[in-house]
Design a protein around this motif. Sequence first.
Motif, mmCIF file in Angstrom:
data_model
loop_
_atom_site.group_PDB
_atom_site.id
_atom_site.type_symbol
_atom_site.label_atom_id
_atom_site.label_comp_id
_atom_site.label_asym_id
_atom_site.label_seq_id
_atom_site.Cartn_x
_atom_site.Cartn_y
_atom_site.Cartn_z
ATOM 1 N N HIS A 254 34.267 29.558 33.696
ATOM 2 C CA HIS A 254 34.261 29.142 32.293
ATOM 3 C C HIS A 254 33.134 29.776 31.480
ATOM 4 O O HIS A 254 33.141 29.724 30.251
ATOM 5 C CB HIS A 254 34.134 27.615 32.210
ATOM 6 N N ASN A 255 32.151 30.347 32.183
ATOM 7 C CA ASN A 255 30.999 30.945 31.491
ATOM 8 C C ASN A 255 30.631 32.266 32.160
ATOM 9 O O ASN A 255 29.673 32.339 32.927
ATOM 10 C CB ASN A 255 29.782 30.011 31.534
ATOM 11 N N LEU A 256 31.381 33.278 31.898
ATOM 12 C CA LEU A 256 31.121 34.576 32.529
ATOM 13 C C LEU A 256 29.937 35.257 31.834
ATOM 14 O O LEU A 256 30.073 36.271 31.147
ATOM 15 C CB LEU A 256 32.375 35.461 32.450
ATOM 16 N N ASN A 257 28.754 34.650 32.064
ATOM 17 C CA ASN A 257 27.553 35.182 31.412
ATOM 18 C C ASN A 257 26.315 34.814 32.237
ATOM 19 O O ASN A 257 26.418 34.218 33.317
ATOM 20 C CB ASN A 257 27.431 34.641 29.979
ATOM 21 N N ALA A 258 25.160 35.160 31.716
ATOM 22 C CA ALA A 258 23.895 34.945 32.434
ATOM 23 C C ALA A 258 23.623 33.473 32.691
ATOM 24 O O ALA A 258 22.968 33.116 33.674
ATOM 25 C CB ALA A 258 22.744 35.553 31.629
ATOM 26 N N ARG A 259 24.144 32.591 31.820
ATOM 27 C CA ARG A 259 23.919 31.155 32.001
ATOM 28 C C ARG A 259 24.519 30.667 33.327
ATOM 29 O O ARG A 259 23.920 29.847 34.025
ATOM 30 C CB ARG A 259 24.535 30.372 30.843
ATOM 31 N N ALA A 260 25.688 31.181 33.653
ATOM 32 C CA ALA A 260 26.344 30.785 34.901
ATOM 33 C C ALA A 260 25.553 31.266 36.112
ATOM 34 O O ALA A 260 25.425 30.549 37.109
ATOM 35 C CB ALA A 260 27.763 31.345 34.944
ATOM 36 N N ILE A 261 25.019 32.468 36.045
ATOM 37 C CA ILE A 261 24.212 33.006 37.140
ATOM 38 C C ILE A 261 22.928 32.197 37.297
ATOM 39 O O ILE A 261 22.477 31.904 38.408
ATOM 40 C CB ILE A 261 23.884 34.492 36.900
ATOM 41 N N ALA A 262 22.345 31.793 36.166
ATOM 42 C CA ALA A 262 21.129 30.987 36.208
ATOM 43 C C ALA A 262 21.403 29.640 36.872
ATOM 44 O O ALA A 262 20.579 29.126 37.638
ATOM 45 C CB ALA A 262 20.586 30.777 34.792
ATOM 46 N N SER A 263 22.570 29.063 36.584
ATOM 47 C CA SER A 263 22.956 27.790 37.210
ATOM 48 C C SER A 263 23.069 27.951 38.714
ATOM 49 O O SER A 263 22.600 27.102 39.482
ATOM 50 C CB SER A 263 24.293 27.312 36.631
ATOM 51 N N LEU A 264 23.682 29.049 39.131
ATOM 52 C CA LEU A 264 23.844 29.311 40.564
ATOM 53 C C LEU A 264 22.488 29.510 41.236
ATOM 54 O O LEU A 264 22.249 28.991 42.337
ATOM 55 C CB LEU A 264 24.729 30.540 40.768
ATOM 56 N N LYS A 265 21.602 30.228 40.568
ATOM 57 C CA LYS A 265 20.257 30.430 41.116
ATOM 58 C C LYS A 265 19.546 29.098 41.309
ATOM 59 O O LYS A 265 18.835 28.888 42.290
ATOM 60 C CB LYS A 265 19.426 31.327 40.186
ATOM 61 N N GLY A 266 19.746 28.182 40.363
ATOM 62 C CA GLY A 266 19.102 26.882 40.447
ATOM 63 C C GLY A 266 19.593 26.049 41.621
ATOM 64 O O GLY A 266 18.845 25.215 42.149
ATOM 65 N N GLU A 267 20.831 26.285 42.030
ATOM 66 C CA GLU A 267 21.422 25.516 43.133
ATOM 67 C C GLU A 267 21.266 26.204 44.485
ATOM 68 O O GLU A 267 21.486 25.579 45.525
ATOM 69 C CB GLU A 267 22.925 25.302 42.879
ATOM 70 N N LEU A 268 20.905 27.482 44.469
ATOM 71 C CA LEU A 268 20.938 28.265 45.702
ATOM 72 C C LEU A 268 20.069 27.684 46.808
ATOM 73 O O LEU A 268 20.467 27.665 47.979
ATOM 74 C CB LEU A 268 20.517 29.713 45.409
ATOM 75 N N GLY A 269 18.888 27.181 46.453
ATOM 76 C CA GLY A 269 18.009 26.613 47.470
ATOM 77 C C GLY A 269 18.656 25.450 48.195
ATOM 78 O O GLY A 269 18.598 25.353 49.429
ATOM 79 N N ASN A 270 19.302 24.558 47.441
ATOM 80 C CA ASN A 270 19.994 23.415 48.040
ATOM 81 C C ASN A 270 21.176 23.857 48.885
ATOM 82 O O ASN A 270 21.441 23.298 49.953
ATOM 83 C CB ASN A 270 20.482 22.456 46.938
#
Length: 215
Positions: free
Chosen positions: A170-186
């Motif tokens: 739904h968000n093919l942009n940097a915001r979506a990648i930033a969200s994924l980065k935020g969850e990656l550790g978990n």
Amino acid sequence: MNHVIRLLSLPVLLMLTACTTMYLEGLEKVGIPKRDVMVYRVEKARDTQQETKEQFKSALEQFTAATNFQGGDLEATYKKLNDAYEASAGKAEEVKSRIADIESVSEALFTEWKQEITQYSNASLRQNSQKKLDATQVHYRQLIAAMKQAEAKIEPILTVFHDQVMYLKHNLNARAIASLKGELGNIKSDVSALVSSMEKSINEANAFISTMENK
């Protein structure tokens, strides 16, 4: 409502139980006892868990790689992550099915074993068979507990995978990648815990198979 669902489900459960019984009886008629079926199903569950462990490790690699996106086709990245999610979800269903298969044959095997013990006229043989049944059931409970503990760790990871894939769609942009980065550790922590739990379950399966083959 739940009451109605349970009542409607009862005939289905009875039909499935009857089908399982007929299937196992059919195998016995051609020389394949329930014990062998159980060992085979534990082997299949073990192999499926091994495949599932590798699938989730592979999916983690895909999600990690996506966080390093530096520009280009985000649609292609989405498709890769969606494929990884769907493959992982498919393996999750397979794990659940394998566990159910083991539980159905184990119930039939242990019921039959208990009934046959009562047919001994020799007290010593009856006692020996009872000890073997008790030991097998203890080992079996350890196996199923390990398998279900590993299975329970799958769904939370799939939920995060799904959320991140949908957000990227739904968000093919940097915001979506930033969200994924935020969850990656978990995600990494959860996948690591899943892999560890799967390995424990696989070891339990190997031990159970060895025990059954040596009885």
